[in-house]
Design a protein around this motif. Structure first.
Motif, PDB file in Angstrom:
ATOM      1  N   GLY A  92       0.781  -1.221   0.000  1.00  0.00           N
ATOM      2  CA  GLY A  92       0.000   0.000   0.000  1.00  0.00           C
ATOM      3  C   GLY A  92       0.820   1.283   0.000  1.00  0.00           C
ATOM      4  O   GLY A  92       0.281   2.362   0.181  1.00  0.00           O
ATOM      5  N   ARG A  93       2.095   1.183  -0.205  1.00  0.00           N
ATOM      6  CA  ARG A  93       2.969   2.364  -0.262  1.00  0.00           C
ATOM      7  C   ARG A  93       3.171   2.750  -1.720  1.00  0.00           C
ATOM      8  O   ARG A  93       4.232   2.539  -2.307  1.00  0.00           O
ATOM      9  N   ASP A  94       2.129   3.324  -2.286  1.00  0.00           N
ATOM     10  CA  ASP A  94       2.098   3.600  -3.720  1.00  0.00           C
ATOM     11  C   ASP A  94       3.188   4.575  -4.158  1.00  0.00           C
ATOM     12  O   ASP A  94       3.841   4.353  -5.181  1.00  0.00           O
ATOM     13  N   ALA A  95       3.373   5.656  -3.429  1.00  0.00           N
ATOM     14  CA  ALA A  95       4.360   6.667  -3.835  1.00  0.00           C
ATOM     15  C   ALA A  95       5.765   6.073  -3.847  1.00  0.00           C
ATOM     16  O   ALA A  95       6.545   6.318  -4.776  1.00  0.00           O
ATOM     17  N   LEU A  96       6.080   5.274  -2.845  1.00  0.00           N
ATOM     18  CA  LEU A  96       7.400   4.650  -2.780  1.00  0.00           C
ATOM     19  C   LEU A  96       7.562   3.618  -3.895  1.00  0.00           C
ATOM     20  O   LEU A  96       8.633   3.530  -4.515  1.00  0.00           O
ATOM     21  N   ALA A  97       6.521   2.865  -4.182  1.00  0.00           N
ATOM     22  CA  ALA A  97       6.579   1.874  -5.259  1.00  0.00           C
ATOM     23  C   ALA A  97       6.786   2.544  -6.613  1.00  0.00           C
ATOM     24  O   ALA A  97       7.591   2.081  -7.427  1.00  0.00           O
ATOM     25  N   ILE A  98       6.097   3.632  -6.853  1.00  0.00           N
ATOM     26  CA  ILE A  98       6.248   4.352  -8.117  1.00  0.00           C
ATOM     27  C   ILE A  98       7.643   4.950  -8.226  1.00  0.00           C
ATOM     28  O   ILE A  98       8.259   4.928  -9.302  1.00  0.00           O
ATOM     29  N   ALA A  99       8.179   5.454  -7.109  1.00  0.00           N
ATOM     30  CA  ALA A  99       9.539   6.003  -7.119  1.00  0.00           C
ATOM     31  C   ALA A  99      10.569   4.920  -7.437  1.00  0.00           C
ATOM     32  O   ALA A  99      11.493   5.147  -8.224  1.00  0.00           O
ATOM     33  N   VAL A 100      10.404   3.741  -6.857  1.00  0.00           N
ATOM     34  CA  VAL A 100      11.341   2.648  -7.122  1.00  0.00           C
ATOM     35  C   VAL A 100      11.208   2.176  -8.568  1.00  0.00           C
ATOM     36  O   VAL A 100      12.210   1.884  -9.226  1.00  0.00           O
ATOM     37  N   LEU A 101       9.996   2.101  -9.077  1.00  0.00           N
ATOM     38  CA  LEU A 101       9.813   1.723 -10.483  1.00  0.00           C
ATOM     39  C   LEU A 101      10.457   2.753 -11.408  1.00  0.00           C
ATOM     40  O   LEU A 101      11.094   2.391 -12.402  1.00  0.00           O
ATOM     41  N   GLY A 102      10.299   4.025 -11.084  1.00  0.00           N
ATOM     42  CA  GLY A 102      10.933   5.076 -11.883  1.00  0.00           C
ATOM     43  C   GLY A 102      12.445   4.971 -11.849  1.00  0.00           C
ATOM     44  O   GLY A 102      13.114   5.115 -12.881  1.00  0.00           O
ATOM     45  N   ALA A 103      13.003   4.712 -10.671  1.00  0.00           N
ATOM     46  CA  ALA A 103      14.457   4.548 -10.550  1.00  0.00           C
ATOM     47  C   ALA A 103      14.930   3.312 -11.311  1.00  0.00           C
ATOM     48  O   ALA A 103      15.993   3.333 -11.939  1.00  0.00           O
ATOM     49  N   THR A 104      14.142   2.262 -11.275  1.00  0.00           N
ATOM     50  CA  THR A 104      14.492   1.043 -12.010  1.00  0.00           C
ATOM     51  C   THR A 104      14.513   1.300 -13.508  1.00  0.00           C
ATOM     52  O   THR A 104      15.452   0.901 -14.200  1.00  0.00           O
ATOM     53  N   LEU A 105      13.492   1.972 -14.006  1.00  0.00           N
ATOM     54  CA  LEU A 105      13.444   2.279 -15.437  1.00  0.00           C
ATOM     55  C   LEU A 105      14.563   3.243 -15.841  1.00  0.00           C
ATOM     56  O   LEU A 105      15.135   3.115 -16.932  1.00  0.00           O
ATOM     57  N   ALA A 106      14.879   4.188 -14.968  1.00  0.00           N
ATOM     58  CA  ALA A 106      15.987   5.108 -15.254  1.00  0.00           C
ATOM     59  C   ALA A 106      17.306   4.349 -15.318  1.00  0.00           C
ATOM     60  O   ALA A 106      18.136   4.613 -16.195  1.00  0.00           O
ATOM     61  N   TYR A 107      17.517   3.411 -14.426  1.00  0.00           N
ATOM     62  CA  TYR A 107      18.740   2.591 -14.441  1.00  0.00           C
ATOM     63  C   TYR A 107      18.826   1.812 -15.754  1.00  0.00           C
ATOM     64  O   TYR A 107      19.884   1.760 -16.383  1.00  0.00           O
ATOM     65  N   VAL A 108      17.723   1.195 -16.135  1.00  0.00           N
ATOM     66  CA  VAL A 108      17.720   0.421 -17.382  1.00  0.00           C
ATOM     67  C   VAL A 108      18.054   1.325 -18.561  1.00  0.00           C
ATOM     68  O   VAL A 108      18.847   0.969 -19.432  1.00  0.00           O
ATOM     69  N   TRP A 109      17.473   2.503 -18.599  1.00  0.00           N
ATOM     70  CA  TRP A 109      17.688   3.421 -19.721  1.00  0.00           C
ATOM     71  C   TRP A 109      19.125   3.924 -19.775  1.00  0.00           C
ATOM     72  O   TRP A 109      19.731   3.984 -20.842  1.00  0.00           O
ATOM     73  N   VAL A 110      19.692   4.282 -18.614  1.00  0.00           N
ATOM     74  CA  VAL A 110      21.025   4.897 -18.572  1.00  0.00           C
ATOM     75  C   VAL A 110      22.135   3.857 -18.639  1.00  0.00           C
ATOM     76  O   VAL A 110      23.107   4.020 -19.380  1.00  0.00           O
ATOM     77  N   VAL A 111      22.017   2.770 -17.896  1.00  0.00           N
ATOM     78  CA  VAL A 111      23.105   1.794 -17.794  1.00  0.00           C
ATOM     79  C   VAL A 111      23.002   0.720 -18.866  1.00  0.00           C
ATOM     80  O   VAL A 111      23.984   0.415 -19.549  1.00  0.00           O
ATOM     81  N   LEU A 112      21.837   0.129 -19.034  1.00  0.00           N
ATOM     82  CA  LEU A 112      21.701  -0.985 -19.982  1.00  0.00           C
ATOM     83  C   LEU A 112      21.469  -0.518 -21.414  1.00  0.00           C
ATOM     84  O   LEU A 112      21.727  -1.273 -22.353  1.00  0.00           O
ATOM     85  N   LYS A 113      20.994   0.697 -21.600  1.00  0.00           N
ATOM     86  CA  LYS A 113      20.773   1.278 -22.934  1.00  0.00           C
ATOM     87  C   LYS A 113      20.063   0.288 -23.865  1.00  0.00           C
ATOM     88  O   LYS A 113      20.651  -0.234 -24.803  1.00  0.00           O
ATOM     89  N   PRO A 114      18.770   0.043 -23.641  1.00  0.00           N
ATOM     90  CA  PRO A 114      18.073  -0.971 -24.423  1.00  0.00           C
ATOM     91  C   PRO A 114      17.956  -0.656 -25.905  1.00  0.00           C
ATOM     92  O   PRO A 114      17.805  -1.568 -26.714  1.00  0.00           O
ATOM     93  N   LEU A 115      18.055   0.600 -26.311  1.00  0.00           N
ATOM     94  CA  LEU A 115      17.923   0.935 -27.724  1.00  0.00           C
ATOM     95  C   LEU A 115      19.274   1.120 -28.400  1.00  0.00           C
ATOM     96  O   LEU A 115      19.332   1.481 -29.566  1.00  0.00           O
ATOM     97  N   TYR A 116      20.353   0.879 -27.670  1.00  0.00           N
ATOM     98  CA  TYR A 116      21.691   1.015 -28.231  1.00  0.00           C
ATOM     99  C   TYR A 116      21.960  -0.113 -29.222  1.00  0.00           C
ATOM    100  O   TYR A 116      21.714  -1.275 -28.930  1.00  0.00           O
ATOM    101  N   ARG A 117      22.445   0.240 -30.378  1.00  0.00           N
ATOM    102  CA  ARG A 117      22.780  -0.766 -31.393  1.00  0.00           C
ATOM    103  C   ARG A 117      24.212  -0.544 -31.838  1.00  0.00           C
ATOM    104  O   ARG A 117      24.633   0.574 -32.117  1.00  0.00           O
ATOM    105  N   THR A 118      24.954  -1.619 -31.896  1.00  0.00           N
ATOM    106  CA  THR A 118      26.324  -1.516 -32.373  1.00  0.00           C
ATOM    107  C   THR A 118      26.317  -1.411 -33.884  1.00  0.00           C
ATOM    108  O   THR A 118      25.557  -2.089 -34.563  1.00  0.00           O
ATOM    109  N   PRO A 119      27.144  -0.529 -34.439  1.00  0.00           N
ATOM    110  CA  PRO A 119      27.195  -0.404 -35.894  1.00  0.00           C
ATOM    111  C   PRO A 119      27.787  -1.659 -36.527  1.00  0.00           C
ATOM    112  O   PRO A 119      28.740  -2.242 -36.003  1.00  0.00           O
ATOM    113  N   LYS A 120      27.182  -2.074 -37.615  1.00  0.00           N
ATOM    114  CA  LYS A 120      27.702  -3.241 -38.340  1.00  0.00           C
ATOM    115  C   LYS A 120      28.776  -2.779 -39.310  1.00  0.00           C
ATOM    116  O   LYS A 120      28.657  -1.782 -39.960  1.00  0.00           O
ATOM    117  N   GLY A 121      29.808  -3.576 -39.366  1.00  0.00           N
ATOM    118  CA  GLY A 121      30.835  -3.153 -40.294  1.00  0.00           C
ATOM    119  C   GLY A 121      32.048  -3.953 -40.295  1.00  0.00           C
ATOM    120  O   GLY A 121      32.452  -4.852 -39.806  1.00  0.00           O
TER     121      GLY A 121
END
Length: 83
Positions: free
Chosen positions: A54-83
């Motif tokens: 029932g701690r909605d604000a904290l859950a949303i904050a953790v989900l936001g931090a998780t998604l930010a980590y994925v975006w910044v560290v794991l870079k899901p849309l990063y593609r290595t150039p072929k060549g």
């Protein structure tokens, strides 16, 4: 699987699994290791716990931090150039 947090946490975790499997089969240079996937996995579990308690604000904050980590560290849309 009764709350919104159950579904959203499972969806993010499933996306992490797909990203890891896709990158582990790539022929290119290794971008990240399995240890880079541990913080967002724990983030999904913690956010789900807080949401179910029932701690909605904290859950949303953790989900936001998780998604930010994925975006910044794991870079899901990063593609290595072929060549």
């Amino acid at each position: 699987m009764s709350s919104f947090y159950d579904w959203i946490s499972i969806a993010i975790f499933a996306a992490l699994i797909v990203l890891f499997l896709q990158r582990s089969t790539d022929e290119g240079p290794e971008i990240d290791s399995i240890w880079h996937y541990l913080p967002p996995s724990i983030g999904c579990a913690v956010a789900n716990y807080f949401g179910n308690e029932g701690r909605d604000a904290l859950a949303i904050a953790v989900l936001g931090a998780t998604l930010a980590y994925v975006w910044v560290v794991l870079k899901p849309l990063y593609r290595t150039p072929k060549g």
